[in-house]
Design a protein around this motif. Structure first.
Motif, short mmCIF file in Angstrom:
data_model
loop_
_atom_site.label_atom_id
_atom_site.label_comp_id
_atom_site.label_asym_id
_atom_site.label_seq_id
_atom_site.Cartn_x
_atom_site.Cartn_y
_atom_site.Cartn_z
N MET A 21 -14.64 43.78 -66.18
CA MET A 21 -14.66 42.78 -67.24
C MET A 21 -14.76 41.38 -66.64
SD MET A 21 -12.09 42.19 -70.47
CE MET A 21 -12.21 43.89 -70.92
N PHE A 22 -15.66 40.58 -67.23
CA PHE A 22 -15.89 39.21 -66.77
C PHE A 22 -16.00 38.29 -67.97
CE2 PHE A 22 -17.89 42.17 -63.82
CZ PHE A 22 -17.24 41.84 -62.64
N TYR A 23 -15.79 37.01 -67.72
CA TYR A 23 -15.99 36.00 -68.75
C TYR A 23 -17.15 35.13 -68.29
CZ TYR A 23 -14.71 33.17 -72.73
OH TYR A 23 -14.72 32.54 -73.94
N GLY A 24 -18.21 35.09 -69.09
CA GLY A 24 -19.39 34.34 -68.71
C GLY A 24 -19.94 33.51 -69.85
N TYR A 25 -20.94 32.71 -69.54
CA TYR A 25 -21.52 31.77 -70.50
C TYR A 25 -23.00 32.07 -70.76
CZ TYR A 25 -17.14 29.42 -69.90
OH TYR A 25 -15.79 29.15 -69.88
N HIS A 26 -23.34 33.35 -70.72
CA HIS A 26 -24.71 33.79 -70.92
C HIS A 26 -25.01 33.92 -72.42
CE1 HIS A 26 -24.45 34.80 -66.69
NE2 HIS A 26 -23.36 35.51 -66.96
N GLY A 27 -26.26 33.68 -72.79
CA GLY A 27 -26.68 33.87 -74.17
C GLY A 27 -27.72 32.86 -74.59
N LEU A 28 -28.36 33.17 -75.70
CA LEU A 28 -29.40 32.31 -76.25
C LEU A 28 -28.86 31.12 -77.05
CD1 LEU A 28 -32.00 34.89 -77.60
CD2 LEU A 28 -32.29 33.35 -75.66
N PHE A 29 -27.69 31.31 -77.63
CA PHE A 29 -27.17 30.30 -78.56
C PHE A 29 -26.28 29.29 -77.85
CE2 PHE A 29 -27.81 34.20 -81.08
CZ PHE A 29 -28.83 33.73 -81.90
N PRO A 30 -26.36 28.02 -78.27
CA PRO A 30 -25.55 26.97 -77.61
C PRO A 30 -24.06 27.28 -77.59
CG PRO A 30 -27.16 25.98 -79.09
CD PRO A 30 -27.23 27.46 -79.31
N GLU A 31 -23.54 27.90 -78.66
CA GLU A 31 -22.10 28.21 -78.69
C GLU A 31 -21.73 29.24 -77.62
OE1 GLU A 31 -23.91 30.61 -82.17
OE2 GLU A 31 -24.16 28.61 -81.34
N GLU A 32 -22.66 30.13 -77.28
CA GLU A 32 -22.39 31.10 -76.21
C GLU A 32 -22.29 30.40 -74.86
OE1 GLU A 32 -24.42 35.24 -77.03
OE2 GLU A 32 -25.86 33.62 -77.36
N ASN A 33 -23.16 29.42 -74.66
CA ASN A 33 -23.17 28.69 -73.40
C ASN A 33 -21.97 27.74 -73.29
OD1 ASN A 33 -26.64 28.40 -74.06
ND2 ASN A 33 -25.72 29.90 -72.70
N LYS A 68 -19.29 39.85 -59.76
CA LYS A 68 -18.50 38.75 -60.31
C LYS A 68 -19.22 37.41 -60.14
CE LYS A 68 -13.76 36.90 -60.00
NZ LYS A 68 -13.93 35.47 -59.94
N GLU A 69 -19.80 37.19 -58.97
CA GLU A 69 -20.52 35.93 -58.72
C GLU A 69 -21.65 35.71 -59.73
OE1 GLU A 69 -20.06 33.39 -56.31
OE2 GLU A 69 -18.11 34.38 -56.18
N ILE A 70 -22.35 36.77 -60.07
CA ILE A 70 -23.45 36.66 -61.03
C ILE A 70 -22.92 36.52 -62.45
CG2 ILE A 70 -25.42 37.90 -62.04
CD1 ILE A 70 -25.83 39.04 -59.13
N MET A 71 -21.95 37.35 -62.79
CA MET A 71 -21.43 37.33 -64.16
C MET A 71 -20.72 36.02 -64.51
SD MET A 71 -22.51 40.07 -65.44
CE MET A 71 -21.77 39.72 -67.03
N GLU A 72 -20.06 35.43 -63.53
CA GLU A 72 -19.32 34.19 -63.79
C GLU A 72 -20.07 32.97 -63.27
OE1 GLU A 72 -15.36 34.84 -62.28
OE2 GLU A 72 -14.95 36.37 -63.81
N ALA A 105 -28.62 41.87 -65.74
CA ALA A 105 -28.68 43.19 -65.09
C ALA A 105 -29.66 43.19 -63.92
CB ALA A 105 -29.06 44.26 -66.12
N GLU A 106 -30.81 42.58 -64.11
CA GLU A 106 -31.82 42.53 -63.04
C GLU A 106 -31.32 41.72 -61.85
OE1 GLU A 106 -35.18 44.07 -61.53
OE2 GLU A 106 -34.67 44.36 -63.63
N ALA A 107 -30.64 40.62 -62.11
CA ALA A 107 -30.10 39.79 -61.03
C ALA A 107 -29.04 40.57 -60.24
CB ALA A 107 -29.50 38.50 -61.60
N ILE A 108 -28.22 41.33 -60.92
CA ILE A 108 -27.22 42.15 -60.23
C ILE A 108 -27.91 43.18 -59.35
CG2 ILE A 108 -25.40 43.86 -60.53
CD1 ILE A 108 -24.60 42.32 -63.12
N ALA A 109 -28.89 43.89 -59.89
CA ALA A 109 -29.59 44.91 -59.11
C ALA A 109 -30.23 44.29 -57.88
CB ALA A 109 -30.64 45.61 -59.98
N ASP A 110 -30.91 43.18 -58.04
CA ASP A 110 -31.55 42.51 -56.91
C ASP A 110 -30.54 42.17 -55.82
OD1 ASP A 110 -34.00 42.62 -58.21
OD2 ASP A 110 -33.98 40.51 -58.83
N GLU A 111 -29.42 41.61 -56.22
CA GLU A 111 -28.41 41.20 -55.25
C GLU A 111 -27.76 42.40 -54.57
OE1 GLU A 111 -26.65 38.73 -52.74
OE2 GLU A 111 -28.11 38.08 -54.25
#
Length: 121
Positions: free
Chosen positions: A10-22, A61-65, A76-82
């Motif tokens: 479990m991670f807390y991140g700021y990913h998403g399309l909507f400004p409130e998600e970011n 964690k580095e990618i998710m946060e 998901a793609e960034a995690i796989a690449d790393e």
């Protein structure tokens, strides 16, 4: 193929399309299956012959946060690449990135993206 599994990280991140998600952020869950040959490590009992799942957790964690992405697919793609860059023994991986509380109306448990990638040799 043998597997190392890391479940329900479990991670807390700021990913998403909507400004409130970011701005507000949200929880994300990540499940990972790492495919590799574990025969040598199971006999040697030596971490150098396997993949350290503590290090895997740190990479994810580095990618998710870290830097926000618009799409769960991109996370998901960034995690796989790393993972492929970080772990030479890794042959393939399956990743599920779950967004338990996306800002969309309706009744559902969560939304998720699952990808499967193999090392290109």
């Amino acid at each position: 193929m043998d597997k190392i599994l890391l479940n329900q990280m479990m991670f807390y991140g700021y990913h998403g399309l909507f400004p409130e998600e970011n701005k507000l952020g949200q929880r994300f869950l990540v499940d990972t299956e790492l495919m590799l040959d574990l025969k040598k490590s199971s006999r040697s009992d030596d971490m150098h012959d396997s993949i350290d799942y503590g290090e895997v957790y740190h990479v994810i964690k580095e990618i998710m946060e870290g830097e926000p992405k618009n799409l769960v697919e991109a996370i998901a793609e960034a995690i796989a690449d790393e993972l492929f860059q970080s772990f030479n023994l890794l042959k393939a991986c399956k990743l599920t990135v779950t967004k338990p509380d996306p800002p969309i109306p309706g009744h559902y448990q969560s939304v998720a993206v699952e990808i499967y990638r193999e090392r290109n040799e």
